[in-house]
Design an enzyme around this catalytic site. Structure first.
Site, PDB file in Angstrom:
ATOM      1  N   ASN A   7     -44.233  23.138  -2.305  1.00  0.00           N
ATOM      2  CA  ASN A   7     -44.970  24.129  -1.647  1.00  0.00           C
ATOM      3  C   ASN A   7     -46.113  23.615  -0.556  1.00  0.00           C
ATOM      4  OD1 ASN A   7     -47.043  26.177  -1.514  1.00  0.00           O
ATOM      5  ND2 ASN A   7     -46.441  27.168  -3.563  1.00  0.00           N
ATOM      6  N   TYR A 108     -39.452  30.574  -4.712  1.00  0.00           N
ATOM      7  CA  TYR A 108     -41.012  30.814  -4.952  1.00  0.00           C
ATOM      8  C   TYR A 108     -40.976  31.848  -5.854  1.00  0.00           C
ATOM      9  CZ  TYR A 108     -45.938  31.670  -4.200  1.00  0.00           C
ATOM     10  OH  TYR A 108     -47.187  32.080  -4.307  1.00  0.00           O
ATOM     11  N   ASP A 149     -41.291  26.209  -6.675  1.00  0.00           N
ATOM     12  CA  ASP A 149     -42.443  26.634  -7.363  1.00  0.00           C
ATOM     13  C   ASP A 149     -42.128  27.729  -8.308  1.00  0.00           C
ATOM     14  OD1 ASP A 149     -44.766  27.529  -8.036  1.00  0.00           O
ATOM     15  OD2 ASP A 149     -45.930  27.650  -6.333  1.00  0.00           O
ATOM     16  N   ASN A 151     -43.956  28.554 -10.837  1.00  0.00           N
ATOM     17  CA  ASN A 151     -45.233  29.047 -11.487  1.00  0.00           C
ATOM     18  C   ASN A 151     -45.169  29.380 -12.700  1.00  0.00           C
ATOM     19  OD1 ASN A 151     -47.350  29.742  -9.313  1.00  0.00           O
ATOM     20  ND2 ASN A 151     -45.923  31.338  -8.380  1.00  0.00           N
ATOM     21  N   ASP A 249     -52.194  22.217  -1.724  1.00  0.00           N
ATOM     22  CA  ASP A 249     -52.574  22.100  -3.263  1.00  0.00           C
ATOM     23  C   ASP A 249     -51.177  21.781  -4.070  1.00  0.00           C
ATOM     24  OD1 ASP A 249     -51.635  24.645  -2.460  1.00  0.00           O
ATOM     25  OD2 ASP A 249     -53.128  25.812  -3.609  1.00  0.00           O
ATOM     26  N   HIS A 250     -50.174  21.781  -3.420  1.00  0.00           N
ATOM     27  CA  HIS A 250     -49.210  21.153  -4.364  1.00  0.00           C
ATOM     28  C   HIS A 250     -48.735  19.561  -3.484  1.00  0.00           C
ATOM     29  CE1 HIS A 250     -47.992  25.052  -6.350  1.00  0.00           C
ATOM     30  NE2 HIS A 250     -48.697  25.464  -5.401  1.00  0.00           N
TER      31      HIS A 250
END
Length: 259
Positions: A7, A108, A149, A151, A249-250
């Site tokens: 990501n 995603y 990702d 989540n 941030d990933h």
DNA sequence: ATGCCGAATCCGATTCGA
């Protein structure tokens, strides 16, 4: 061959890092999420100069996914067949293609925002549609994997402090049950090894020193079928890419395959 | 040093992220 999922939190903002990382890692096929661009803004030319072609499903400032490959891109499918709408729109959250010997999805999964929010119901519906869409390939004889990702943190160990996430999305039973149902089609969670510390987190919040304090989550997952899992020779989280100015941030999750 | 949030957008306050 080497594949990965990352990501990148804007392919435009991350382009120098993306190009450098593709070269330094020697990745053959990369699944990316949160391109945050239109198709017109996607850096096809820069990638082509490095020998990569791309299959892109992106429509603007939010979401967006792509498959970037130097080993072929065949039978591209953009979107999640049978996927739900959100606010009347089919958001760009999935793209799939055959890259050499393996068929890959870059996904995603919707964030969900808050338990009880319309986005949370949408997230669970999206998982249901994903399960139906991949079931045949997951049970098939050809190497196949869904990377991205998700989540969702699959287990309590996949968040740095469970008490922080009580009552929050990403750790609830319905989300984990949706993941388990997806595995039920014949997919295995290919857990990467960490390059530091004892757990392979893949995401660390930008705020409050999340990365230096290793306050992370494992939410970027590789779900492979039996022929895929059998071919895995190594897998790790490249936390080096999370360091420094201009990082996503990933971190990328890398998988090496004997294929 | 891994270092106190970042990106896109009606240009700057808002939306989103996990």
């Amino acid at each position: 061959m080497r594949i990965a999922t990352w990501n990148i939190n804007s392919i435009t903002a991350r382009l120098p890092r993306l190009l450098g990382w593709l070269e330094s890692s020697g990745t053959d096929a990369l699944c990316v999420q949160e391109t945050k661009c239109t198709d017109e803004q996607f850096p096809y030319d820069e990638l082509r100069e490095l020998g990569y072609e791309a299959a892109v499903n992106a429509d603007g400032r939010w979401n967006g996914v792509a498959l970037i490959s130097r080993v072929g891109l065949a039978d591209v499918v953009k979107g999640l067949p049978g996927g739900p709408d959100y606010d009347g729109v089919q958001e760009p959250r999935a793209v799939s293609a055959t890259c050499g010997p393996v068929r890959l999805w870059s996904v995603y999964v919707p964030n969900g925002r808050e338990v009880g929010h319309a986005h949370y119901a949408y997230k669970l519906q999206w998982f249901g549609a994903l399960r139906a869409a991949v079931a045949a390939d997951a049970a098939g004889d050809l190497p196949f994997a869904v990377l991205g990702d998700y989540n969702v943190a699959p287990t309590d160990q996949d968040v740095w402090d469970l008490t922080v996430f009580e009552g929050q999305t990403h750790v609830t039973a319905p989300e984990r049950e949706a993941l388990a149902a997806l595995r039920g089609t014949g997919l295995t969670d290919v857990v990467p090894r960490p390059l530091k510390y004892d757990h392979p987190f893949t995401y660390w919040d930008y705020r409050q020193l999340g990365f230096p304090k290793n306050r992370g989550m494992r939410i970027d997952l590789v779900y492979g079928n039996a022929p895929f899992a059998k071919a895995v020779s190594d897998s790790y989280v490249d936390r080096e890419e999370r360091k420094g100015k201009g990082a996503s941030d990933h971190a990328p999750v890398v998988v090496d395959l004997d294929l």
